[in-house]
Design a protein around this motif. Structure first.
Motif, PDB file in Angstrom:
ATOM      1  N   UNK A  67       0.866  -1.174   0.000  1.00 26.80           N
ATOM      2  CA  UNK A  67       0.000   0.000   0.000  1.00 26.80           C
ATOM      3  C   UNK A  67       0.900   1.221   0.000  1.00 26.80           C
ATOM      4  N   UNK A  68       0.345   2.339  -0.405  1.00 26.55           N
ATOM      5  CA  UNK A  68       1.135   3.564  -0.438  1.00 26.55           C
ATOM      6  C   UNK A  68       0.402   4.634   0.360  1.00 26.55           C
ATOM      7  N   UNK A  69       1.140   5.342   1.194  1.00 26.64           N
ATOM      8  CA  UNK A  69       0.567   6.438   1.967  1.00 26.64           C
ATOM      9  C   UNK A  69       1.429   7.671   1.770  1.00 26.64           C
ATOM     10  N   UNK A  70       0.800   8.789   1.501  1.00 26.72           N
ATOM     11  CA  UNK A  70       1.530  10.001   1.157  1.00 26.72           C
ATOM     12  C   UNK A  70       1.113  11.129   2.083  1.00 26.72           C
ATOM     13  N   UNK A  71       2.062  11.639   2.855  1.00 35.03           N
ATOM     14  CA  UNK A  71       1.812  12.772   3.733  1.00 35.03           C
ATOM     15  C   UNK A  71       1.947  14.064   2.923  1.00 35.03           C
ATOM     16  N   UNK A  72       1.244  15.109   3.341  1.00 32.95           N
ATOM     17  CA  UNK A  72       1.205  16.373   2.583  1.00 32.95           C
ATOM     18  C   UNK A  72       0.828  16.091   1.127  1.00 32.95           C
ATOM     19  N   UNK A  73      -0.191  15.237   0.954  1.00 26.06           N
ATOM     20  CA  UNK A  73      -0.584  14.795  -0.389  1.00 26.06           C
ATOM     21  C   UNK A  73      -1.133  15.898  -1.262  1.00 26.06           C
ATOM     22  N   UNK A  74      -1.471  17.062  -0.687  1.00 26.78           N
ATOM     23  CA  UNK A  74      -2.012  18.155  -1.503  1.00 26.78           C
ATOM     24  C   UNK A  74      -0.991  18.685  -2.494  1.00 26.78           C
ATOM     25  N   UNK A  75       0.277  18.398  -2.290  1.00 31.29           N
ATOM     26  CA  UNK A  75       1.318  18.863  -3.215  1.00 31.29           C
ATOM     27  C   UNK A  75       1.673  17.832  -4.292  1.00 31.29           C
ATOM     28  N   UNK A  76       1.097  16.639  -4.200  1.00 34.85           N
ATOM     29  CA  UNK A  76       1.571  15.546  -5.050  1.00 34.85           C
ATOM     30  C   UNK A  76       1.316  15.787  -6.533  1.00 34.85           C
ATOM     31  N   UNK A  77       0.086  16.126  -6.894  1.00 29.93           N
ATOM     32  CA  UNK A  77      -0.220  16.338  -8.325  1.00 29.93           C
ATOM     33  C   UNK A  77       0.597  17.500  -8.876  1.00 29.93           C
ATOM     34  N   UNK A  78       0.761  18.556  -8.068  1.00 36.16           N
ATOM     35  CA  UNK A  78       1.576  19.698  -8.476  1.00 36.16           C
ATOM     36  C   UNK A  78       3.013  19.261  -8.725  1.00 36.16           C
ATOM     37  N   UNK A  96      -2.841  12.076   2.784  1.00 40.24           N
ATOM     38  CA  UNK A  96      -3.234  12.853   3.956  1.00 40.24           C
ATOM     39  C   UNK A  96      -2.762  14.292   3.802  1.00 40.24           C
ATOM     40  N   UNK A  97      -3.597  15.223   4.237  1.00 37.67           N
ATOM     41  CA  UNK A  97      -3.213  16.636   4.218  1.00 37.67           C
ATOM     42  C   UNK A  97      -4.091  17.400   5.195  1.00 37.67           C
ATOM     43  N   UNK A  98      -3.595  18.507   5.672  1.00 33.81           N
ATOM     44  CA  UNK A  98      -4.401  19.378   6.519  1.00 33.81           C
ATOM     45  C   UNK A  98      -5.163  20.415   5.731  1.00 33.81           C
ATOM     46  N   UNK A  99      -4.903  20.494   4.404  1.00 30.98           N
ATOM     47  CA  UNK A  99      -5.485  21.586   3.607  1.00 30.98           C
ATOM     48  C   UNK A  99      -5.955  21.096   2.235  1.00 30.98           C
ATOM     49  N   UNK A 100      -6.796  20.067   2.206  1.00 30.21           N
ATOM     50  CA  UNK A 100      -7.291  19.606   0.902  1.00 30.21           C
ATOM     51  C   UNK A 100      -8.167  20.664   0.235  1.00 30.21           C
ATOM     52  N   UNK A 101      -8.986  21.341   1.023  1.00 32.52           N
ATOM     53  CA  UNK A 101      -9.865  22.346   0.439  1.00 32.52           C
ATOM     54  C   UNK A 101     -11.271  21.853   0.207  1.00 32.52           C
ATOM     55  N   UNK A 102     -11.690  20.811   0.911  1.00 27.88           N
ATOM     56  CA  UNK A 102     -13.059  20.315   0.795  1.00 27.88           C
ATOM     57  C   UNK A 102     -13.205  19.199  -0.212  1.00 27.88           C
ATOM     58  N   UNK A 103     -14.436  18.697  -0.312  1.00 25.93           N
ATOM     59  CA  UNK A 103     -14.707  17.548  -1.188  1.00 25.93           C
ATOM     60  C   UNK A 103     -14.453  17.853  -2.663  1.00 25.93           C
ATOM     61  N   UNK A 104     -14.539  19.131  -3.029  1.00 23.61           N
ATOM     62  CA  UNK A 104     -14.296  19.486  -4.422  1.00 23.61           C
ATOM     63  C   UNK A 104     -12.890  19.166  -4.883  1.00 23.61           C
ATOM     64  N   UNK A 105     -11.959  19.016  -3.918  1.00 25.50           N
ATOM     65  CA  UNK A 105     -10.572  18.714  -4.273  1.00 25.50           C
ATOM     66  C   UNK A 105     -10.417  17.304  -4.832  1.00 25.50           C
ATOM     67  N   UNK A 106     -11.465  16.465  -4.716  1.00 27.60           N
ATOM     68  CA  UNK A 106     -11.384  15.129  -5.319  1.00 27.60           C
ATOM     69  C   UNK A 106     -11.234  15.212  -6.837  1.00 27.60           C
ATOM     70  N   UNK A 107     -11.652  16.345  -7.405  1.00 26.18           N
ATOM     71  CA  UNK A 107     -11.495  16.536  -8.842  1.00 26.18           C
ATOM     72  C   UNK A 107     -10.054  16.683  -9.272  1.00 26.18           C
ATOM     73  N   UNK A 108      -9.135  16.757  -8.309  1.00 24.60           N
ATOM     74  CA  UNK A 108      -7.710  16.841  -8.634  1.00 24.60           C
ATOM     75  C   UNK A 108      -7.225  15.568  -9.318  1.00 24.60           C
ATOM     76  N   UNK A 109      -7.936  14.458  -9.088  1.00 27.22           N
ATOM     77  CA  UNK A 109      -7.508  13.166  -9.633  1.00 27.22           C
ATOM     78  C   UNK A 109      -8.520  12.677 -10.660  1.00 27.22           C
ATOM     79  N   UNK A 110      -8.018  11.903 -11.614  1.00 27.45           N
ATOM     80  CA  UNK A 110      -8.850  11.440 -12.723  1.00 27.45           C
ATOM     81  C   UNK A 110      -9.690  10.231 -12.358  1.00 27.45           C
ATOM     82  N   UNK A 111      -9.479   9.671 -11.173  1.00 25.47           N
ATOM     83  CA  UNK A 111     -10.276   8.531 -10.710  1.00 25.47           C
ATOM     84  C   UNK A 111     -11.087   8.962  -9.502  1.00 25.47           C
ATOM     85  N   UNK A 112     -12.162   8.261  -9.241  1.00 28.57           N
ATOM     86  CA  UNK A 112     -12.990   8.577  -8.078  1.00 28.57           C
ATOM     87  C   UNK A 112     -12.238   8.231  -6.799  1.00 28.57           C
TER      88      UNK A 112
END
Length: 563
Positions: free
Chosen positions: A172-183, A291-307
């Motif tokens: 399994x993979x776990x990523x801390x501060x994941x809000x920066x990953x796509x960027x 995991x992140x402290x600042x995803x920005x709400x459920x709308x941030x799920x659109x950052x990824x191409x999969x559900x």
């Protein structure tokens, strides 16, 4: 804990939002220890910075049944000055390969002392051999449950394959501060060859010299270049120093592989064509948790191409916090002026007399930091000032932060940028930072890089306005530096009226405490805030409630031992 265990033992992609400082690292290791013992799961634990790897290893020592190994970068561990003095990573890597193949690296020729401890850190291998290749051998044979590394390993096919083979089994993979990953993944497809690197090449290569001269006279912000033309221009004849020749070869190879090439004021901009998607990398793993402290709400799920599943550890209050957005100040480019910088510098000087402990000032760019300094901030402020510089080495940065934290009784000021290592990932508990001032929204500078970046975001995400989301996340991360527990004191200033656009994207605990005020009113509001919490400016000589001055120490080992 419950979210983590269900997500890591399940399938698919999960986003978890939890406040900064709530204890995510300890919670993550507890869940990994439980699942590794119960179902034999193994994990790739990715973080953003080297200092975050240190924190995971520090926490690891508190757990008795999980084996964790750190996979650190080759440049970070390299002891050979013939290689590590080269600034460009690709050229550094090539020099490392040459020295090893020719038998000219004395460190690689020796066997590193193997450290097979439960919490393995390559920095503990010492100087008897190459720490990097020694660590690869140790990790390959150590049967570790968790390999912790930086984001970069998710984008390096060779190293990712090594990690997968090492972990095996139910990965399994776990990523801390994941809000920066796509960027970070998108940024990995840009190569910027700066003018500082092009200038010495133009001295030896007349075609490049003419190209730079024509571009300068054109007064254009950028031009698109045909790949074959640029590759031809880089095929210079003559006798060159070895480093220049190697740089030319590397540049030609990159140009030929690039999808598009541009020449701008910043230098050469090369855009690589992505090989697959980030989501295809995710599909290789049983489950992925970000995991992140600042995803920005459920709308941030659109950052990824999969559900994805979205879960929030919802807190209406976190720490003793008060935050203000300045209605009458902005760093919008059209409204910047020496007078506005002076207004802000004056407000900061006044603020420095009203607060307890250290202050952090995080600007949206180094240009804005320089504007504050040019406006006379150093002359206006009587407290010690520590300035983060662009391109600062990790050892320099660590020393800067150590001196800054030690100056908490005097009430020091740290000048840094949003999105940097000091504004994300670095902890400033208690008096180490009680006030953070966020200056300006970190929108991308207009130009070809911004256009290309937004084009990639539209292609590889489902977000409507990624630029606003990223800017608000960077601001929220910087704002959260003082608040690392439910008892921490935090006074936050968002010095830009445009931050009102971020209110719906901020974490609930920050959004609930944010008000609007005038820039000139901020110092008085800070005075009232600290006074109402039992602190006066002169209390900077006295530790806050619950903190004993004899117990305040910097995290980890002393600087001399760490570096």
């Amino acid at each position: 804990m419950a979210y983590l265990c269900r997500s890591l033992s399940g399938r698919g992609l999960t986003l978890i939002e939890a406040p900064n400082g709530i204890g995510k690292t300890a919670t993550v290791l507890t869940a990994m220890e439980y699942l590794s013992q119960r179902i034999g799961a193994t994990f790739l634990y990715l973080v953003r910075t080297h200092s975050q790897i240190d924190r995971v290893l520090d926490e690891c020592r508190r757990f008795s049944m999980v084996k964790v190994a750190a996979l650190r970068g080759k440049r970070e561990l390299c002891l050979n000055w013939r290689a590590n003095r080269i600034a460009n990573y690709h050229l550094f890597n090539k020099r490392c390969d040459e020295l090893r193949e020719e038998g000219k690296c004395p460190y690689f020729a020796r066997n590193s002392q193997r450290n097979t401890g439960r919490c393995f850190d390559p920095l503990g291998l010492g100087g008897k051999g190459c720490p990097y290749y020694g660590s690869l051998r140790t990790i390959a044979k150590g049967n570790y449950d968790v390999v912790v590394a930086s984001y970069a390993y998710l984008m390096d096919e060779g190293l990712l394959k090594f990690v997968e083979e090492t972990l095996g089994g139910r990965r399994s993979i776990l990523i801390d501060e994941g809000h920066n990953l796509k960027k970070a993944w998108l940024s990995n497809h840009f190569i910027t060859i700066e003018r500082d690197l092009l200038s010495p090449i133009s001295y030896y290569c007349w075609r490049i010299r003419d190209l730079l001269s024509y571009f300068k006279r054109s007064r254009l912000s950028y031009i698109a270049l045909p790949k074959k033309y640029l590759a031809y221009s880089l095929a210079c004849d003559g006798t060159f120093p070895k480093e220049i020749r190697e740089t030319l070869i590397w540049m030609r190879d990159e140009v030929l592989e690039a999808e598009k090439v541009f020449l701008s004021d910043e230098g050469l901009i090369l855009l690589r064509r992505p090989k697959g998607t980030l989501e295809e990398i995710f599909s290789k793993y049983k489950s992925v948790v970000l995991i992140s402290g600042t995803w920005g709400g459920r709308g941030s799920r659109g950052e990824f191409l999969v559900d994805s599943n979205y879960r929030r550890v919802s807190l209406s209050r976190w720490g003793r916090l008060e935050a203000y957005i300045t209605r009458d100040f902005t760093t919008r480019f059209e409204e910047r002026s020496r007078y506005e910088y002076y207004r802000l510098a004056t407000a900061l000087a006044d603020l420095s007399h009203r607060v307890f402990g250290n202050i952090g000032v995080f600007a949206s760019s180094y240009d804005i930091l320089q504007g504050l300094l040019d406006a006379g901030l150093e002359e206006l402020v009587e407290r010690p000032i520590f300035v983060e510089r662009k391109g600062m080495r990790e050892t320099e940065r660590a020393y800067l932060i150590e001196r800054y934290k030690r100056s908490w009784r005097e009430g020091a000021i740290l000048l840094g940028v949003q999105g940097g290592r000091n504004s994300e990932g670095e902890d400033f508990p208690g008096p180490y930072m009680s006030t953070s001032v966020i200056v300006g929204m970190q929108f991308m500078k207009p130009g070809i890089v911004r256009s290309l970046t937004l084009s990639l975001w539209r292609r590889y995400s489902r977000l409507d306005n990624p630029e606003l989301l990223i800017a608000c996340r960077s601001a929220a991360q910087a704002a959260a530096r003082p608040v690392r527990s439910s008892d921490d004191l935090g006074f936050v200033v968002f010095a830009d009226g445009r931050f009102k656009l971020c209110l719906n994207l901020f974490p609930r605990w920050l959004r609930a405490m944010t008000k609007v005020a005038s820039l000139e009113d901020v110092p008085q509001l800070a005075d009232e805030f600290f006074s109402s919490n039992g602190y006066l400016p002169e209390d900077a000589r006295v530790p806050p409630d619950g903190v004993n001055s004899s117990t305040i120490s910097l995290e980890g080992k002393p600087l001399k031992e760490r570096y």
